[in-house]
Design an enzyme around this catalytic site. Structure first.
Site, short mmCIF file in Angstrom:
data_model
loop_
_atom_site.label_atom_id
_atom_site.label_comp_id
_atom_site.label_asym_id
_atom_site.label_seq_id
_atom_site.Cartn_x
_atom_site.Cartn_y
_atom_site.Cartn_z
CB CYS A 162 46.61 42.36 46.23
SG CYS A 162 45.29 43.54 46.63
CB CYS A 209 46.90 36.71 42.45
SG CYS A 209 46.14 35.37 43.38
CB CYS A 236 43.87 47.39 39.93
SG CYS A 236 45.42 46.74 40.59
CB CYS A 252 45.62 40.10 41.21
SG CYS A 252 44.04 40.45 40.40
CG ASP A 312 29.76 44.01 34.78
OD1 ASP A 312 29.95 43.34 35.80
OD2 ASP A 312 30.32 45.10 34.57
CB CYS A 355 45.34 28.44 42.16
SG CYS A 355 44.35 29.65 41.28
CB CYS A 366 39.35 46.35 45.65
SG CYS A 366 39.70 45.86 43.95
#
Length: 334
Positions: free
Chosen positions: A189, A185, A232, A235, A123, A179, A205
């Site tokens: 949002c 999603c 969050c 989504c 990350d 998808c 965001c």
């Protein structure tokens, strides 16, 4: 040139180290268009480190000269229950868990192949984990920018190990995009941060503003904070591929902080914060940032029973918290 490593053995060792998914991809450069337009349009907000090391993100040989293989790794983190903290952050900090598992994998690889050099990434390193996970066949990047896997949906955290040698066979490549015409999603949002081409604009965001932004959030974002104190999941929660999640193991079990309500988070004392937060990703928001987020959420959801608490916070020593509390009180017409 050294003989290729056994791909089957690398996959086996990754599983033994605790990773739920593993795939192998040749360490070929990533096309600039995978990152450059997002940076050029300013979608990285104040995350300047994304631009500063862009060349390394696109070419792992800058991280490990002679890189030949990227071992893409994933761990399921899903836990049941509701919380104002995003699911991935409700337990032990995933950085620690993945680093522990990477260390175990790296040590075992070194034991079996002593001459192999490796670069580990979780990350915070300048490496595009989702791209490599996709290339290695772990899943595909969905419209919301999350990696979707067939086994765990998008409830996975990612890591990678770059090796300076080849393996005898690589994974089959990206999974098929599933998808279709679904836009759940994008519709879910609350700030329209998800755009086209699986690009998320950090400037809008909730995850960015509740974690990375140390200042006051824009008005548009504050109004969307209802139920959110850190990160969050909206989504992901509406994604059909997350309809049958698989509970994760003990390393991702929920800690006491994640069981607190918004009001309890907003009213945390410094001492209680120091007791509950260490070892969790929530520490990233810091004490005042977490309370600011909770105050925004109370105001956005118009929780009038929190007015006495917000009145106290309106006089808090932290300007960040004071301003958030006063904004929350105004949302209730009080």
């Amino acid at each position: 040139m050294a003989a290729p490593l056994s791909s089957a053995r690398v996959l086996e060792l990754a599983s033994q180290a605790g990773f739920d998914l593993c795939g192998l991809a040749p360490a070929e450069p990533i096309p600039p268009q995978a990152l450059a337009p997002w940076l050029e349009e300013g979608m990285h907000a104040e995350m300047h480190w994304m631009r500063e090391r862009a060349s390394e993100r696109l070419d792992v040989t800058r991280l490990l000269p002679g890189a030949r293989t990227v071992v893409a790794l994933a761990c399921n983190y899903y836990q049941e229950g509701a919380s104002p903290i995003a699911r991935y952050a409700r337990g032990r900090d995933y950085h620690h868990t993945l680093k522990d598992r990477l260390r175990a994998l790296r040590n075992q690889l070194s034991h079996e192949w002593p001459t192999v050099r490796a670069y580990a990434a979780v990350d915070t390193a300048p490496l595009m984990e989702k791209v490599w996970a996709s290339r290695a066949g772990l899943g595909y990047v969905a419209k919301n920018g999350c990696l979707v896997t067939s086994r765990f949906g998008s409830y996975v955290v990612l890591a990678a190990l770059v090796l300076d040698c080849e393996v005898d066979s690589y994974s089959n490549g990206p999974a098929t995009e599933r998808c279709g015409s679904c836009r759940l999603c994008l519709s879910a949002c609350p700030t329209s941060a998800i755009g086209h081409d699986a690009r998320v604009d950090a400037r809008s965001c909730l995850s960015y503003h509740s974690i990375e932004n140390p200042e006051a959030a824009p008005e548009k974002v504050r109004r969307a904070f209802s139920g959110v104190a850190f990160g969050c999941d909206r989504c992901q929660e509406v994604c059909p591929h997350n309809a049958s999640p698989v509970p994760a193991g003990p390393r991702f079990w929920i800690r006491p902080l994640a069981a607190l309500s918004l009001a309890q988070l907003a009213g945390l004392s410094p001492e209680r914060h120091r007791q509950l937060v260490p070892g969790m990703a929530v520490a990233r928001a810091k004490y005042d940032g977490l309370r600011r987020n909770a105050a925004y959420a109370l105001g956005a959801s118009k929780e009038r029973e929190a007015l006495p608490l917000l009145a106290v916070l309106a006089g808090d020593p932290s300007e960040l918290v004071r301003e958030a509390a006063r904004w929350a009180v105004r949302q209730m017409g009080a």
